[in-house]
Write a protein that holds these residues in place. Structure first.
Motif, PDB file in Angstrom:
ATOM      1  N   GLY A 138       0.795  -1.221   0.000  1.00 23.85           N
ATOM      2  CA  GLY A 138       0.000   0.000   0.000  1.00 23.85           C
ATOM      3  C   GLY A 138       0.828   1.273   0.000  1.00 23.85           C
ATOM      4  O   GLY A 138       0.290   2.374   0.023  1.00 23.85           O
ATOM      5  N   SER A 139       2.154   1.147  -0.026  1.00 17.46           N
ATOM      6  CA  SER A 139       2.992   2.350   0.032  1.00 17.46           C
ATOM      7  C   SER A 139       4.339   2.071  -0.609  1.00 17.46           C
ATOM      8  O   SER A 139       4.708   0.917  -0.846  1.00 17.46           O
ATOM      9  CB  SER A 139       3.222   2.755   1.495  1.00 17.46           C
ATOM     10  N   VAL A 140       5.078   3.165  -0.865  1.00 13.12           N
ATOM     11  CA  VAL A 140       6.424   3.029  -1.419  1.00 13.12           C
ATOM     12  C   VAL A 140       7.312   2.271  -0.422  1.00 13.12           C
ATOM     13  O   VAL A 140       8.187   1.496  -0.818  1.00 13.12           O
ATOM     14  CB  VAL A 140       6.997   4.422  -1.774  1.00 13.12           C
ATOM     15  N   GLN A 182      -5.114  -1.516  -4.192  1.00 14.80           N
ATOM     16  CA  GLN A 182      -4.555  -0.274  -3.668  1.00 14.80           C
ATOM     17  C   GLN A 182      -4.356   0.753  -4.782  1.00 14.80           C
ATOM     18  O   GLN A 182      -4.560   1.944  -4.578  1.00 14.80           O
ATOM     19  CB  GLN A 182      -3.234  -0.574  -2.962  1.00 14.80           C
ATOM     20  N   ALA A 183      -3.974   0.269  -5.986  1.00 11.64           N
ATOM     21  CA  ALA A 183      -3.754   1.188  -7.114  1.00 11.64           C
ATOM     22  C   ALA A 183      -5.076   1.767  -7.607  1.00 11.64           C
ATOM     23  O   ALA A 183      -5.125   2.879  -8.112  1.00 11.64           O
ATOM     24  CB  ALA A 183      -3.044   0.465  -8.247  1.00 11.64           C
ATOM     25  N   ASN A 201       9.868   1.731 -14.027  1.00 17.55           N
ATOM     26  CA  ASN A 201       8.631   1.121 -14.535  1.00 17.55           C
ATOM     27  C   ASN A 201       8.688  -0.399 -14.512  1.00 17.55           C
ATOM     28  O   ASN A 201       7.686  -1.065 -14.288  1.00 17.55           O
ATOM     29  CB  ASN A 201       8.376   1.537 -15.984  1.00 17.55           C
ATOM     30  N   GLN A 202       9.905  -0.936 -14.781  1.00 10.12           N
ATOM     31  CA  GLN A 202      10.033  -2.393 -14.883  1.00 10.12           C
ATOM     32  C   GLN A 202       9.711  -3.088 -13.572  1.00 10.12           C
ATOM     33  O   GLN A 202       9.435  -4.276 -13.551  1.00 10.12           O
ATOM     34  CB  GLN A 202      11.432  -2.758 -15.385  1.00 10.12           C
ATOM     35  N   ALA A 203       9.755  -2.336 -12.462  1.00  5.87           N
ATOM     36  CA  ALA A 203       9.509  -2.950 -11.153  1.00  5.87           C
ATOM     37  C   ALA A 203       8.039  -2.888 -10.748  1.00  5.87           C
ATOM     38  O   ALA A 203       7.651  -3.486  -9.744  1.00  5.87           O
ATOM     39  CB  ALA A 203      10.368  -2.259 -10.091  1.00  5.87           C
ATOM     40  N   ILE A 204       7.226  -2.162 -11.522  1.00  3.85           N
ATOM     41  CA  ILE A 204       5.841  -1.941 -11.110  1.00  3.85           C
ATOM     42  C   ILE A 204       4.871  -2.705 -12.018  1.00  3.85           C
ATOM     43  O   ILE A 204       4.739  -2.408 -13.211  1.00  3.85           O
ATOM     44  CB  ILE A 204       5.475  -0.440 -11.132  1.00  3.85           C
ATOM     45  N   VAL A 205       4.196  -3.685 -11.448  1.00  3.28           N
ATOM     46  CA  VAL A 205       3.221  -4.489 -12.178  1.00  3.28           C
ATOM     47  C   VAL A 205       1.829  -4.099 -11.698  1.00  3.28           C
ATOM     48  O   VAL A 205       1.591  -3.996 -10.496  1.00  3.28           O
ATOM     49  CB  VAL A 205       3.448  -5.998 -11.908  1.00  3.28           C
ATOM     50  N   LEU A 206       0.948  -3.843 -12.649  1.00  3.91           N
ATOM     51  CA  LEU A 206      -0.444  -3.570 -12.272  1.00  3.91           C
ATOM     52  C   LEU A 206      -1.234  -4.845 -12.532  1.00  3.91           C
ATOM     53  O   LEU A 206      -1.324  -5.313 -13.665  1.00  3.91           O
ATOM     54  CB  LEU A 206      -0.990  -2.407 -13.104  1.00  3.91           C
TER      55      LEU A 206
END
Lengths: 256, 210
Positions: A84-86, A105-106, A122-127
């Protein structure tokens, strides 16, 4: 040529792998670290761990699982659930994961996608999104959150595009209609998203036999496919799935 | 005599450490230029923004230390962004880089049907497993079967000025140099620390390099 990825998904609750059908009736099926090591040996391309524990205590257990997995497998893996957070992202990435997966959460706070992408790339963030067929929506699919229990006003395709704009480097689309059925992936939504966004799309939910992966790569245009039940219960090995997919002329990584 | 891993906040620092530890390597992670200057072997990891990476290197006084290591002839292994910023320049925010190997890190661009160039035909980043065709008999891929796949995740690729500096190639819309080498410096665009047994073999080959 870039190969299609076969990804094993492990739902983890209180440090144990669990598997449910249509988001209900979960049963424990093993130690996630040992299972990860076994799938690694068997040639899986990537792993995803979804922490389905709700408690803060379970959160700590999950970080420990991630740390132990990172010591055993030398392929990329992603962690989702309860992020839920950085700071939550930093914790799992520092523990050894390559990617974090954001879902409900997104939807509640889309800025978390951008915050994560700015900090970790970006490569570390999957939606990840759970989608439900709904003719009332423009694309025919509605985004649902909280483990498939709460419908939103978001259209699946629009939300995927928005998430990519915000910084998501990959989209996982889980069809609630197909999840746990073993009747095959939902090809329509997978193809809509795969053709509709400029980042890789991972199909999830419904795999029962190796041909389902061939179908979702050929007809769903997926870049990668998640499997769970079909390997967790020993019906198929990763090697046997890949052999079938390769025989259909689809490029997959084989050990040479 | 020591192997050091350069710490400049690269995203894959921990993964590289874990893989080296698994191989039983004796190494130190440092951001101290003086320690880098005494190193007998240098691992230069990298994930993230090339221009940002150059700023961090400059802030920590590591640019000269990397030049020094290259001149001293110690084996150096660059990984991912660490393969791009050893070139003269990166197109990522158009930043000046280390200039250890002549060339440029370029953004993926693909030819469309009308003959124009754009970055839309294939997905970017190039993410996943792809085959690496190495120069036959090259020490870095010793013991790795021909045509083995490695894990990639990147939006820019190394384009060395001299084809002779490319030791391996990979196809993604275009054919690009997925590993480059000049003198004691070898650099790979893929992630050996995340490429399973073949990746570990590449790291082991580097650790044994004299």
């Amino acid at each position: 040529m870039l190969e299609k990825r076969v990804i094993v998904c492990l739902d983890v609750r209180d440090g144990k792998t669990t598997k449910g059908v249509k988001f209900a009736g979960n049963v424990d099926i093993g130690d996630p670290v040992e299972m990860a090591a076994r799938y690694y040996e068997d040639g899986v391309d990537e792993l995803v761990f979804y922490d389905i524990t709700a408690s803060a205590e379970g959160r700590g257990i999950m970080i420990d699982v991630v740390r132990r997995v990172a010591q055993r497998i030398f392929i990329p893996f992603c962690v989702g659930g309860g992020i839920g957070s950085v700071d939550d992202m930093r914790a799992v990435l520092l523990a050894g994961a390559e990617k974090v997966s954001l879902n409900s959460q997104a939807v509640r706070d889309p800025s978390i996608i951008t915050d994560g992408a700015m900090r970790f790339g970006n490569q570390a963030i999957v939606l990840a999104m759970d989608a439900l067929a709904d003719p009332a929506m423009p694309s025919g699919y509605r985004v649902v959150i909280n483990g498939g229990r709460v419908p939103t006003e978001l259209d699946a395709l629009e939300w995927a595009r928005k998430a990519v704009e915000l910084g998501a480097g990959e989209i996982v689309v889980n069809s609630i209609d197909a999840d746990g059925t073993r009747d095959g992936y939902e090809l329509t939504i997978t193809r809509l998203l795969a053709d509709g966004v400029g980042v890789p799309v991972v199909a999830s939910g419904g795999a029962g036999v190796p041909q389902h992966l061939v179908d979702v790569f050929d007809h769903g245009h997926a870049d990668a496919a998640l499997v769970a039940s079909m390997v967790h219960y020993g019906d198929y090995s990763i090697e046997s799935i890949k052999k079938h997919v390769a025989a259909a002329g689809i490029p997959v990584r084989r050990s040479l | 005599m020591s192997t050091i891993v350069v710490d400049y906040d690269a995203g894959n620092l921990r993964s590289v450490e874990t893989a080296l530890g698994h191989l039983g390597a004796d190494f130190t992670v440092t951001d101290d230029p003086d320690v880098v200057r005494r190193a007998s072997r240098i691992v230069f990891p990298g994930v993230g923004d090339g221009a940002h990476a150059m700023r961090v290197l400059a802030d920590r006084g590591l640019v000269d230390a990397m030049h020094d290591g290259f001149r001293r002839g110690v084996p150096i292994l660059g990984i991912c962004v660490g393969c791009q910023i050893v070139l003269d320049r990166t197109e990522e925010h158009d930043a000046v880089c280390l200039g250890l190997i002549p060339g440029v890190a370029r953004r993926f661009m693909f030819e469309d049907r009308a003959g124009g160039l754009n970055d839309r035909r294939l997905k970017i980043p190039h993410m996943g497993w792809n085959q690496v065709a190495a120069r036959p008999g090259h020490w870095l891929l010793d013991g790795v079967a021909d045509g083995s796949s490695f894990y990639f995740v990147h939006s820019y690729y190394p384009d060395p000025a001299s084809g002779a500096d490319a030791i391996a190639h990979t196809d993604y819309g275009i054919t690009f140099a997925s590993a480059i080498e000049r003198d004691n410096l070898v650099a790979v665009q893929f992630h050996p620390e995340k490429s399973g047994p073949v990746g570990l073999r590449v790291l082991a080959n580097f650790l044994e390099r004299r």
